[in-house]
Enzyme design. Structure first.
Site, short mmCIF file in Angstrom:
data_model
loop_
_atom_site.label_atom_id
_atom_site.label_comp_id
_atom_site.label_asym_id
_atom_site.label_seq_id
_atom_site.Cartn_x
_atom_site.Cartn_y
_atom_site.Cartn_z
N SER A 1 8.39 -13.03 5.44
CA SER A 1 9.48 -12.04 5.45
C SER A 1 10.72 -12.48 5.64
O SER A 1 10.80 -13.38 6.33
CB SER A 1 9.28 -11.02 6.67
OG SER A 1 8.05 -10.03 6.30
N CYS B 1 6.26 -4.96 11.30
CA CYS B 1 5.84 -6.07 12.11
C CYS B 1 5.95 -5.75 13.13
O CYS B 1 6.85 -4.75 13.61
CB CYS B 1 7.15 -7.07 11.71
SG CYS B 1 6.97 -8.18 13.05
N ASN C 1 -0.19 -3.30 7.91
CA ASN C 1 0.13 -4.40 8.76
C ASN C 1 -0.86 -4.58 9.88
O ASN C 1 -1.87 -3.94 10.24
CB ASN C 1 1.55 -4.46 9.14
CG ASN C 1 2.38 -5.81 9.36
OD1 ASN C 1 1.71 -6.70 9.95
ND2 ASN C 1 3.47 -6.00 8.91
N GLY D 1 -5.76 -6.14 5.27
CA GLY D 1 -6.36 -6.08 6.62
C GLY D 1 -7.98 -6.57 6.69
O GLY D 1 -8.82 -6.04 6.20
#
Lengths: 308, 279
Positions: free
Chosen positions: A51, A133, A195, A246
């Site tokens: 990122s 995040c 995430n 994931g």
């Protein structure tokens, strides 16, 4: 009638053509052009950068990544050189063999838009909005847990870029579908789910949290069932491409995500567990699965588990 | 190296068994750990100083090969974390993950090796030197420091030298010990006067870059230990990348063929936010 692609693994997400349905997940490697190129050469169908935000950021002191037996716990803290310096890495990848997706974060909708615009200008094929995040105050999941902010961020970004925009969602909410709806209504071209999960580890000998940030995000095999459930719910409720993420560690995991409704999968923690060869291991396994089950294309299995 | 054993990455809390002053600024910290005991020369560990930081340090001794069965790391004070670690005493607890990364490959029996260490870089070369000696490799060690007060490991090196098992040459920039000058100047002389099968080095990157250049001219393969910012130590966070490689997983030891394609080598490193900074 649509003609069958000759490569059964070839697929498409929001207009991006992928030679296979695997992507390097954001936050994994993705710091420099050289290492992103290596990930592509290792077989990834697309690569997502670490990122990037508007300004340079150092991240947190170590420990930032902790082994917890069922996965990894991390709070690296979004270290990045800022979009201005990172644009050099993006430009350096003009001849990359696969699509380059730049992961973007900000502390406000304006910042997301500013970074996304600069990333696309430098040559990004798509942007993925880090709305998830779990360990940076004021960015990521702090903004990504609020549907009205998600909607504003996506709208702003869509207003300044002409490339596909992916919204990467946090699972740390009671209603991921509600968040996703906000993103899709605002124009998101695809969703990345999920995430990391907010988590923590404390050392019993020293009686201290191990991560310097105390709380971080859990990734790896432990979170796969949560991620599969999220992808399943999103596919059931929404008509938008989904990228599953994931705990994908094998071809079987990748197939499971696609059956749940993912058009492609992202691989992160498994790069540590199995090395960069993981992309080839997954694509070869998926190909064998398709042959064994008699499917002509990987697209045929997307969402298959939803049938009556 | 593809898969890594999860067990190695699990943090173990170990007690500091002993602390040894190497010089005014450098200490060696000894501890007992099974996984470190079976490490190879050149591998590193992540050392957690509870509540302060976690830093990468090469093993300066390996338990299975040391007399007391202890492994060690050697630390020079350069910042907050190293100051805290240097201030620790026997009985205190630290966390250890690893050993990580690849290792020095020793040349075969009867071969000739040149080992070039600069300052604290000698820490990762000590287990290698002991391994070379064990394997009857004809070993020349060049050790460069700024001044006499910066010397370290002189007991271990001096003993091997006195026994005639290594040829030891020390350089100091101010001439207070051994030959006056830079270790790279000594290396140039030694390389031009003898035949070597391999050059090993660890120290400041500018020094190693020079050593690599000298070895390339003579067609001698090198194995260098590179240093970058390390966070995860398992090859995923991207903090320690050099060219297409990760110091923590593909390194820390790099051979000539890899060094030739690393455009960063000797030129720049990445800082904590990933920006390029000149070496």
């Amino acid at each position: 009638m649509r003609s069958q692609p000759s490569n059964p693994l070839e697929t498409e997400v929001a207009g991006l053509r992928l030679r296979n349905p695997t992507m390097l997940a954001s936050g994994i490697l993705g710091t420099t052009s050289d290492i992103l190129r290596r990930a592509a050469q290792s077989g990834a169908g697309a690569v997502v950068t670490k990122s990037v935000g508007p300004k340079p950021r150092e991240g947190y002191p170590n420990p930032t990544v902790v082994e917890v037996g069922c996965g990894l716990l991390n709070a690296v803290g979004l270290p990045n050189p800022g979009i201005q310096a990172f644009a050099e890495e993006i430009r350096d990848l003009g001849d990359l063999e696969v699509p380059l997706i730049v992961s973007v974060y900000g502390f406000s909708p304006e910042e997301y838009a500013e970074v996304a615009e600069a990333a696309v200008e430098a040559g990004a094929d798509a942007v993925e909005l880090n709305l998830s995040c779990p360990h940076v105050k004021g960015a990521g999941a702090d903004v990504g847990s609020r549907p009205e902010l998600v909607s504003e961020i996506v709208e702003r970004v869509k207003g300044v870029v002409d490339k596909p925009v992916f919204a990467k969602l946090t699972p740390n909410v009671s209603d991921i579908v509600g968040l996703a709806e906000a993103a899709v209504e605002a124009g998101a071209d695809a969703l990345t789910a999920i995430n990391t999960l907010r988590a923590m580890a404390i050392d019993v000998e020293t009686a201290r949290p191990i991560l310097s940030n105390r709380i971080g995000g859990l990734s790896g095999p432990a979170i796969k069932p949560v991620a599969v459930r999220c992808v399943y719910e999103l596919h059931r409720e929404l008509d938008v491409p989904i990228i599953g993420c994931g705990g994908v560690t094998s071809w079987r995991d990748a197939v499971e995500f696609m059956l749940a409704g993912a058009s492609a999968v992202q691989v992160g923690t498994a790069v540590a567990l199995k090395g960069l060869n993981i992309f080839r291991l997954i694509t070869e396994g998926v190909k064998s699965y398709l042959e064994r089950k008699g499917y002509g294309s990987v697209r045929e299995i997307v969402g298959l588990s939803h049938r009556g | 190296m593809s898969a890594y054993p999860t067990e190695v990455n699990r943090m173990r809390i170990v007690e500091i068994k002993a602390v040894k002053d190497e010089n005014l600024n450098v200490k060696t910290i000894f501890f007992e750990d099974d996984l470190c005991s079976s490490a190879e020369a050149g591998q590193f560990v992540m050392v957690w100083i509870p509540g302060v930081d976690e830093i990468p340090l090469t093993l300066s001794s390996i338990g299975s090969r040391s007399k007391d069965g202890l492994s060690s790391v050697t630390v020079a004070e350069v910042g907050e974390a190293t100051r805290a670690l240097r201030g620790m005493e026997a009985g205190e607890l630290i966390g250890v993950r690893g050993p990580f990364g690849n290792h020095f490959e020793t040349v075969s029996r009867g071969g000739r090796a040149l080992v070039v260490g600069g300052g604290i870089g000698m820490a990762s070369l000590m287990p290698l030197i002991e391994r070379l000696v064990e394997n009857d490799v004809e070993t020349t060690v060049l050790f460069g420091v700024k001044s006499r007060s910066n010397l370290l490991f002189m007991e271990r090196l001096g003993e091997l030298s006195a026994q005639g098992r290594i040829r030891l040459l020390v350089t100091t920039e101010d001439g207070t010990y051994g030959a006056e000058g830079l270790v790279t100047e000594a290396a140039e002389k030694v390389l031009s006067s003898g035949r070597f099968d391999v050059v090993y080095s660890c120290g400041p990157e500018a020094m190693m870059y020079k050593i690599f250049g000298l070895a390339e001219k003579l067609g001698i393969p090198v194995q260098l230990s590179l240093e970058r910012i390390i966070r995860c130590a398992i090859g995923i966070c991207g903090s320690c990348v050099v060219g297409p490689y990760r110091v923590c997983r593909d390194g820390p030891i790099f051979t000539s063929d890899r060094l030739r394609v690393i455009r960063d080598f000797g030129r720049f490193r990445r800082d904590f936010n990933g920006r390029k900074t000149p070496i």
